[in-house]
Design a protein around this motif. Structure first.
Motif, PDB file in Angstrom:
ATOM      1  N   THR A 109       0.857  -1.139   0.031  1.00 53.99           N
ATOM      2  CA  THR A 109      -0.120   0.052   0.072  1.00 53.99           C
ATOM      3  C   THR A 109       0.934   1.171   0.112  1.00 53.99           C
ATOM      4  O   THR A 109       0.466   2.268   0.601  1.00 53.99           O
ATOM      5  CB  THR A 109      -0.983   0.118   1.166  1.00 53.99           C
ATOM      6  OG1 THR A 109      -0.152  -0.133   2.503  1.00 53.99           O
ATOM      7  CG2 THR A 109      -1.966  -0.998   1.217  1.00 53.99           C
ATOM      8  N   ASP A 110       2.093   1.171  -0.630  1.00 52.36           N
ATOM      9  CA  ASP A 110       2.915   2.231  -0.734  1.00 52.36           C
ATOM     10  C   ASP A 110       2.422   3.391  -1.540  1.00 52.36           C
ATOM     11  O   ASP A 110       3.462   3.837  -2.422  1.00 52.36           O
ATOM     12  CB  ASP A 110       4.261   1.898  -0.968  1.00 52.36           C
ATOM     13  CG  ASP A 110       5.453   2.897  -0.843  1.00 52.36           C
ATOM     14  OD1 ASP A 110       5.330   3.863   0.110  1.00 52.36           O
ATOM     15  OD2 ASP A 110       6.442   2.830  -1.550  1.00 52.36           O
ATOM     16  N   ASP A 112      -0.112   7.069  -1.719  1.00 51.87           N
ATOM     17  CA  ASP A 112      -1.088   8.104  -0.904  1.00 51.87           C
ATOM     18  C   ASP A 112      -2.334   8.142  -1.433  1.00 51.87           C
ATOM     19  O   ASP A 112      -3.479   8.499  -0.803  1.00 51.87           O
ATOM     20  CB  ASP A 112      -0.570   9.628  -1.217  1.00 51.87           C
ATOM     21  CG  ASP A 112       1.108   9.532  -0.605  1.00 51.87           C
ATOM     22  OD1 ASP A 112       1.215   9.351   0.698  1.00 51.87           O
ATOM     23  OD2 ASP A 112       1.844  10.015  -1.101  1.00 51.87           O
ATOM     24  N   LEU A 131      -7.533  -1.633   2.018  1.00 55.65           N
ATOM     25  CA  LEU A 131      -7.539  -0.238   1.601  1.00 55.65           C
ATOM     26  C   LEU A 131      -8.297   0.809   2.621  1.00 55.65           C
ATOM     27  O   LEU A 131      -7.728   1.998   3.006  1.00 55.65           O
ATOM     28  CB  LEU A 131      -8.091  -0.109   0.117  1.00 55.65           C
ATOM     29  CG  LEU A 131      -7.336  -0.919  -0.833  1.00 55.65           C
ATOM     30  CD1 LEU A 131      -8.015  -0.548  -2.196  1.00 55.65           C
ATOM     31  CD2 LEU A 131      -5.705  -0.456  -0.829  1.00 55.65           C
ATOM     32  N   PRO A 133      -9.137   0.776   5.872  1.00 59.94           N
ATOM     33  CA  PRO A 133      -8.444   1.299   7.268  1.00 59.94           C
ATOM     34  C   PRO A 133      -7.232   2.392   6.657  1.00 59.94           C
ATOM     35  O   PRO A 133      -7.011   3.090   7.771  1.00 59.94           O
ATOM     36  CB  PRO A 133      -7.786   0.063   7.692  1.00 59.94           C
ATOM     37  CG  PRO A 133      -8.641  -1.051   7.338  1.00 59.94           C
ATOM     38  CD  PRO A 133      -8.958  -0.673   5.825  1.00 59.94           C
ATOM     39  N   ARG A 134      -6.815   2.238   5.913  1.00 59.98           N
ATOM     40  CA  ARG A 134      -5.538   3.191   5.261  1.00 59.98           C
ATOM     41  C   ARG A 134      -5.991   4.399   4.582  1.00 59.98           C
ATOM     42  O   ARG A 134      -5.166   5.236   4.094  1.00 59.98           O
ATOM     43  CB  ARG A 134      -4.419   2.533   4.348  1.00 59.98           C
ATOM     44  CG  ARG A 134      -3.622   1.354   5.197  1.00 59.98           C
ATOM     45  CD  ARG A 134      -2.921   0.531   4.260  1.00 59.98           C
ATOM     46  NE  ARG A 134      -2.597  -0.588   5.013  1.00 59.98           N
ATOM     47  CZ  ARG A 134      -2.677  -1.706   5.522  1.00 59.98           C
ATOM     48  NH1 ARG A 134      -4.025  -1.971   5.635  1.00 59.98           N
ATOM     49  NH2 ARG A 134      -1.922  -2.552   6.278  1.00 59.98           N
ATOM     50  N   LEU A 136      -7.521   4.521   1.659  1.00 57.91           N
ATOM     51  CA  LEU A 136      -7.026   4.435   0.225  1.00 57.91           C
ATOM     52  C   LEU A 136      -8.240   3.952  -0.881  1.00 57.91           C
ATOM     53  O   LEU A 136      -7.875   4.065  -1.833  1.00 57.91           O
ATOM     54  CB  LEU A 136      -5.636   3.322   0.040  1.00 57.91           C
ATOM     55  CG  LEU A 136      -4.501   3.992   0.749  1.00 57.91           C
ATOM     56  CD1 LEU A 136      -3.404   2.937   0.673  1.00 57.91           C
ATOM     57  CD2 LEU A 136      -4.109   5.063  -0.053  1.00 57.91           C
TER      58      LEU A 136
END
Length: 229
Positions: A109-110, A112, A131, A133-134, A136
């Motif tokens: 998941t690198d 933004d 995705l 929780p991040r 994304l």
């Protein structure tokens, strides 16, 4: 509480906790009290008089900051082959589909921001637990699910950010870098605040913008006069 360093004590001494500052003064002061060795982010915390547990009081939106965020935003465009050239030309850092879906499935998941097309969203559903929780997961409301992938990539690279009130009623957002001049910080902050004001839910009662605080990475927070924004 951890013991403050000499520089931290000096920074805290410059902020009068008994008063609020207008946006211009706060933008200048946040530069003055930041003493880290890297280019710190400047953040706003805006407390709203809403109940985020109620769907009709959820405040969420997008804003294009006039001077950008100062951050090199890494964008992944999950698109079909016919859109790949457009996404690359617009500046997407990673472009493709199935190979990146597999990488995400493996935990990568690198990036933004992820931008995709409506026809691809079905493939992203199973990756929601990775995705989501991040922050994304693409969403049509934030312009990250669109047929005009090139424009979406360009907007994000130019300083378009999305924001959302959290469960405590606060919107947190990075609005620039300490290396920006004070006027640019002020204008970026004002753009975000004015956008949030326009999104006031009709069901919200009482004071809508309760407080605004500006800070940078590891700096004291500065109270901003709500009436000036």
């Amino acid at each position: 509480m951890a013991k403050l360093t000499k520089k931290q004590k000096e920074a805290y001494a410059k902020v009068d906790k008994t008063q609020s500052y207008d946006l211009a003064a706060a933008s200048a002061l946040v530069k003055d009290i930041t003493n880290v060795k890297f280019d710190a982010s400047v953040d706003l915390a805006i407390r709203l008089g809403v109940d985020p547990r109620k769907a009709n009081q959820m405040v969420r939106g997008v804003v294009t900051l006039p001077h950008g965020t100062g951050k090199d935003v890494k964008v992944l465009a999950l698109v079909t082959p016919d859109k790949e050239a457009d996404a690359k030309a617009a500046g997407a850092d990673y472009v493709g589909l199935d190979e990146y879906l597999q990488k995400i499935k493996g935990g990568w998941t690198d990036v933004d921001v992820i931008i995709t097309m409506p026809s691809v969203m079905g493939k992203l559903g199973p990756l929601g637990r990775i995705l989501g929780p991040r922050g994304l997961m693409p969403n049509p409301k934030t312009g990250t699910v669109t047929m005009d992938v090139a424009k979406a990539v360009t907007d994000v690279k130019a300083g378009k950010i999305d924001f959302k009130v959290d469960k405590t009623g606060i919107v947190h957002a990075a609005i620039g870098k300490v290396s920006f001049d004070a006027k640019k910080i002020e204008e970026n902050a004002n753009e975000l605040i004015q956008t949030i004001i326009k999104l006031k839910p009709t069901t919200a009662k009482g004071t809508y913008v309760k407080s605004v605080f500006m800070s940078s990475t590891m700096s004291p927070s500065i109270a901003v006069e709500v009436k000036t924004v």
